[in-house]
Write a protein that holds these residues in place. Structure first.
Motif, PDB file in Angstrom:
ATOM      1  N   ILE A   7      14.814  65.243  10.260  1.00  0.00           N
ATOM      2  CA  ILE A   7      14.360  63.966   9.709  1.00  0.00           C
ATOM      3  C   ILE A   7      15.245  63.615   8.515  1.00  0.00           C
ATOM      4  CG2 ILE A   7      12.493  62.777   8.514  1.00  0.00           C
ATOM      5  CD1 ILE A   7      10.523  64.477  10.055  1.00  0.00           C
ATOM      6  N   LEU A   8      15.715  62.392   8.504  1.00  0.00           N
ATOM      7  CA  LEU A   8      16.480  61.878   7.376  1.00  0.00           C
ATOM      8  C   LEU A   8      15.559  60.939   6.607  1.00  0.00           C
ATOM      9  CD1 LEU A   8      19.170  61.539   5.875  1.00  0.00           C
ATOM     10  CD2 LEU A   8      19.710  59.703   7.482  1.00  0.00           C
ATOM     11  N   ALA A   9      15.331  61.231   5.328  1.00  0.00           N
ATOM     12  CA  ALA A   9      14.407  60.408   4.544  1.00  0.00           C
ATOM     13  C   ALA A   9      14.970  60.182   3.149  1.00  0.00           C
ATOM     14  CB  ALA A   9      13.052  61.093   4.437  1.00  0.00           C
ATOM     15  N   ASP A  32      13.949  72.450   3.710  1.00  0.00           N
ATOM     16  CA  ASP A  32      13.236  72.302   4.975  1.00  0.00           C
ATOM     17  C   ASP A  32      11.837  72.911   4.905  1.00  0.00           C
ATOM     18  OD1 ASP A  32      15.406  70.986   6.124  1.00  0.00           O
ATOM     19  OD2 ASP A  32      16.265  72.845   6.910  1.00  0.00           O
ATOM     20  N   ARG A  33      11.742  74.054   4.268  1.00  0.00           N
ATOM     21  CA  ARG A  33      10.445  74.719   4.154  1.00  0.00           C
ATOM     22  C   ARG A  33       9.480  73.897   3.295  1.00  0.00           C
ATOM     23  NH1 ARG A  33       9.382  80.734   1.625  1.00  0.00           N
ATOM     24  NH2 ARG A  33       7.146  80.768   2.024  1.00  0.00           N
ATOM     25  N   VAL A  34       9.988  73.344   2.200  1.00  0.00           N
ATOM     26  CA  VAL A  34       9.152  72.515   1.329  1.00  0.00           C
ATOM     27  C   VAL A  34       8.654  71.282   2.075  1.00  0.00           C
ATOM     28  CG1 VAL A  34       9.150  71.043  -0.736  1.00  0.00           C
ATOM     29  CG2 VAL A  34      10.209  73.308  -0.818  1.00  0.00           C
ATOM     30  N   PHE A  35       9.553  70.612   2.794  1.00  0.00           N
ATOM     31  CA  PHE A  35       9.136  69.411   3.518  1.00  0.00           C
ATOM     32  C   PHE A  35       8.147  69.737   4.632  1.00  0.00           C
ATOM     33  CE2 PHE A  35      12.965  67.281   1.710  1.00  0.00           C
ATOM     34  CZ  PHE A  35      12.296  66.245   1.089  1.00  0.00           C
ATOM     35  N   SER A  36       8.338  70.855   5.325  1.00  0.00           N
ATOM     36  CA  SER A  36       7.387  71.246   6.366  1.00  0.00           C
ATOM     37  C   SER A  36       6.006  71.503   5.780  1.00  0.00           C
ATOM     38  CB  SER A  36       7.873  72.499   7.100  1.00  0.00           C
ATOM     39  OG  SER A  36       8.956  72.200   7.916  1.00  0.00           O
ATOM     40  N   ALA A  38       4.810  70.346   2.894  1.00  0.00           N
ATOM     41  CA  ALA A  38       4.250  69.107   2.336  1.00  0.00           C
ATOM     42  C   ALA A  38       3.747  68.174   3.440  1.00  0.00           C
ATOM     43  CB  ALA A  38       5.298  68.400   1.482  1.00  0.00           C
ATOM     44  N   LEU A  39       4.529  68.005   4.488  1.00  0.00           N
ATOM     45  CA  LEU A  39       4.134  67.093   5.557  1.00  0.00           C
ATOM     46  C   LEU A  39       2.921  67.621   6.323  1.00  0.00           C
ATOM     47  CD1 LEU A  39       4.586  64.536   7.154  1.00  0.00           C
ATOM     48  CD2 LEU A  39       6.309  65.745   8.494  1.00  0.00           C
ATOM     49  N   SER A  40       2.909  68.913   6.617  1.00  0.00           N
ATOM     50  CA  SER A  40       1.764  69.457   7.343  1.00  0.00           C
ATOM     51  C   SER A  40       0.498  69.407   6.493  1.00  0.00           C
ATOM     52  CB  SER A  40       2.046  70.880   7.844  1.00  0.00           C
ATOM     53  OG  SER A  40       2.379  71.740   6.781  1.00  0.00           O
ATOM     54  N   LEU A  41       0.609  69.653   5.183  1.00  0.00           N
ATOM     55  CA  LEU A  41      -0.559  69.544   4.311  1.00  0.00           C
ATOM     56  C   LEU A  41      -1.060  68.100   4.251  1.00  0.00           C
ATOM     57  CD1 LEU A  41      -2.611  70.773   2.392  1.00  0.00           C
ATOM     58  CD2 LEU A  41      -0.938  70.458   0.539  1.00  0.00           C
ATOM     59  N   PHE A  42      -0.148  67.135   4.169  1.00  0.00           N
ATOM     60  CA  PHE A  42      -0.546  65.732   4.184  1.00  0.00           C
ATOM     61  C   PHE A  42      -1.318  65.404   5.464  1.00  0.00           C
ATOM     62  CE2 PHE A  42       0.199  61.415   5.648  1.00  0.00           C
ATOM     63  CZ  PHE A  42      -0.242  60.672   4.566  1.00  0.00           C
ATOM     64  N   LEU A  43      -0.807  65.850   6.601  1.00  0.00           N
ATOM     65  CA  LEU A  43      -1.476  65.577   7.871  1.00  0.00           C
ATOM     66  C   LEU A  43      -2.848  66.239   7.934  1.00  0.00           C
ATOM     67  CD1 LEU A  43       1.573  65.884  10.273  1.00  0.00           C
ATOM     68  CD2 LEU A  43       0.391  63.787   9.572  1.00  0.00           C
ATOM     69  N   VAL A  64       1.398  75.258  11.445  1.00  0.00           N
ATOM     70  CA  VAL A  64       2.694  75.031  10.794  1.00  0.00           C
ATOM     71  C   VAL A  64       2.564  75.221   9.287  1.00  0.00           C
ATOM     72  CG1 VAL A  64       4.443  73.286  10.239  1.00  0.00           C
ATOM     73  CG2 VAL A  64       3.618  73.518  12.587  1.00  0.00           C
ATOM     74  N   TYR A  65       1.504  74.666   8.704  1.00  0.00           N
ATOM     75  CA  TYR A  65       1.310  74.794   7.259  1.00  0.00           C
ATOM     76  C   TYR A  65       1.207  76.261   6.844  1.00  0.00           C
ATOM     77  CZ  TYR A  65      -0.734  74.446   2.632  1.00  0.00           C
ATOM     78  OH  TYR A  65      -0.982  74.590   1.292  1.00  0.00           O
TER      79      TYR A  65
END
Length: 74
Positions: A7-9, A32-36, A38-43, A64-65
């Motif tokens: 993902i490019l953000a 990559d680990r931080v974004f994974s 953060a995104l999984s926790l948000f979901l 995943v989280y």
């Protein structure tokens, strides 16, 4: 199987500086680990598990989280 999607953000500069500071102080983590994590926790925090498909998605995000959070540096 552990598949990845790139993902490019764009993120605000202040957030990037905070992320860089965190990564500098925690060498066992990478971007990559931080974004994974953060995104999984948000979901997880914003999901509604009212259908079987939503429940499966929630469980996958939870897996995943937890895998990301407790991943040990190799």
């Amino acid at each position: 199987m552990n598949a990845s999607v790139s993902i490019l953000a764009e993120i605000p500069e202040d957030l990037h500086e905070s992320l860089q500071g965190y990564l500098d102080n925690h060498p066992e983590w990478d971007q990559d680990r931080v974004f994974s994590a953060a995104l999984s926790l948000f979901l997880l925090q914003n999901s509604q598990t009212t259908t079987p498909d939503a429940t499966r998605s929630y469980r996958r995000a939870a897996r995943v989280y937890l895998d990301t959070l407790f991943k040990h540096a190799v």
